[in-house]
Enzyme design. Structure first.
Site, PDB file in Angstrom:
ATOM      1  N   ASP A  58     -14.253  34.156  12.116  1.00  0.00           N
ATOM      2  CA  ASP A  58     -14.266  32.775  12.500  1.00  0.00           C
ATOM      3  C   ASP A  58     -13.580  32.473  13.787  1.00  0.00           C
ATOM      4  O   ASP A  58     -12.833  33.259  14.255  1.00  0.00           O
ATOM      5  CB  ASP A  58     -13.991  31.760  11.771  1.00  0.00           C
ATOM      6  N   ASN A 127      -7.808  24.868  -0.516  1.00  0.00           N
ATOM      7  CA  ASN A 127      -8.933  24.336  -1.203  1.00  0.00           C
ATOM      8  C   ASN A 127     -10.133  25.574  -1.610  1.00  0.00           C
ATOM      9  O   ASN A 127     -11.033  25.135  -1.877  1.00  0.00           O
ATOM     10  CB  ASN A 127      -9.525  23.366  -0.290  1.00  0.00           C
ATOM     11  N   HIS A 129     -11.337  27.642   0.657  1.00  0.00           N
ATOM     12  CA  HIS A 129     -12.277  28.202   1.618  1.00  0.00           C
ATOM     13  C   HIS A 129     -12.173  29.801   1.982  1.00  0.00           C
ATOM     14  O   HIS A 129     -11.020  30.209   1.972  1.00  0.00           O
ATOM     15  CB  HIS A 129     -12.285  27.387   2.768  1.00  0.00           C
TER      16      HIS A 129
HETATM   17  C1  F6R Z   1      -8.899  33.013   8.970  1.00  0.00           C
HETATM   18  C2  F6R Z   1      -9.780  32.158   7.873  1.00  0.00           C
HETATM   19  C3  F6R Z   1      -9.359  31.356   6.835  1.00  0.00           C
HETATM   20  C4  F6R Z   1      -7.955  31.749   6.354  1.00  0.00           C
HETATM   21  C5  F6R Z   1      -7.301  30.687   5.580  1.00  0.00           C
HETATM   22  C6  F6R Z   1      -5.854  30.948   4.833  1.00  0.00           C
HETATM   23  O1  F6R Z   1      -9.887  33.766   9.811  1.00  0.00           O
HETATM   24  O2  F6R Z   1     -10.827  32.537   7.933  1.00  0.00           O
HETATM   25  O3  F6R Z   1     -10.254  31.137   5.783  1.00  0.00           O
HETATM   26  O4  F6R Z   1      -7.942  33.096   5.781  1.00  0.00           O
HETATM   27  O5  F6R Z   1      -7.424  29.454   5.982  1.00  0.00           O
HETATM   28  O6  F6R Z   1      -5.036  30.827   5.996  1.00  0.00           O
HETATM   29  P1  F6R Z   1      -3.608  31.272   5.766  1.00  0.00           P
HETATM   30  O7  F6R Z   1      -3.585  32.992   5.418  1.00  0.00           O
HETATM   31  O8  F6R Z   1      -2.973  30.978   7.009  1.00  0.00           O
HETATM   32  O9  F6R Z   1      -2.993  30.766   4.321  1.00  0.00           O
END
Ligand code: F6R
Length: 209
Positions: A58, A127, A129
């Site tokens: 992303d 959440n 995602h």
């Molecule tokens: C990053 C991404 C996000 C993260 C998620 C967790 O490319 O796609 O889905 O993996 O927000 O973020 P962290 O690892 O910072 O807790």
């Protein structure tokens, strides 16, 4: 640190067996320990990225690739500048493209043309995602442009300057794009992720998680 080492071991094994592997990569804090270990092993001559191809999950919309909080910058700083990957083997969605719809469909086409993703590295948001696929009534299949939820913007505020707005939108691989990967490696750590991880492992498969 141990989880990062375990993740790096699986990625290294993939590259040792198939040096031309197509890797799906993630940003955020979750993959950093794995990237650090891969860099260390690369320096020791154990891991070679020269034939690897990468596709990131992303990127934000509305900030240039050179912005300090862009995922282009993150990947450059956390991995690419420290390993021997070929520049034209790196793919990250371009959130500053003039035609975002076109950028998304071209991205999926490029993944297919590369032969599909062998190993996709993922983190997960509190959440639920993955990528920037927020909890939603339906799964979005293809790479697409999404509106970020307040909770995601709040979580990511720490990467932006105080007087700066967190972008409202992002481009993300769709759930379908991600699920086509031949292997998925989900890195989750910390107490704050316990609740969502329990839902992921033991709850129903739904577009909410
Ligand atoms: C990053 C991404 C996000 C993260 C998620 C967790 O490319 O796609 O889905 O993996 O927000 O973020 P962290 O690892 O910072 O807790």
């Amino acid at each position: 640190a141990q989880a990062g080492q375990a993740a790096a071991t699986l990625i290294a094994a993939q590259l040792i067996q198939y040096p031309q592997s197509v890797l799906g990569l993630a940003t955020g804090s979750s993959p950093i320990p794995a990237y650090r270990q891969l860099i260390a092993w690369h320096r020791e001559g154990i891991v070679d990225f020269s034939k690897a191809v990468t596709f990131n999950l992303d990127e934000y919309v509305g900030i240039p690739p050179t912005h300090p909080a862009s995922y282009h910058t993150f990947m450059e700083e956390e991995l690419f500048s420290a390993v021997n990957i070929q520049r034209d083997h790196i793919h990250i969605p371009d959130g500053s493209a003039a035609n975002l719809q076109r950028e998304c469909s071209d991205y999926d086409t490029a993944i297919s043309r590369a032969g599909g993703i062998d190993l996709q590295l993922l983190g997960i948001g509190r959440n639920g995602h993955i990528g920037f696929n927020e909890p939603a009534p339906d799964f979005v299949v293809a790479t697409n442009c999404v509106n970020l939820k307040e909770s995601t913007k709040t979580a990511n505020k720490r990467f932006f300057a105080e007087d700066e707005q967190v972008p409202e939108k992002a481009l993300t691989m769709g759930i379908g794009t991600i699920m086509k990967a031949r292997h998925i490696l989900l890195c989750v750590s910390g107490e704050g992720k316990a609740e969502i991880l329990k839902k992921v492992l033991y709850g129903p498969v739904t577009p909410q998680v």
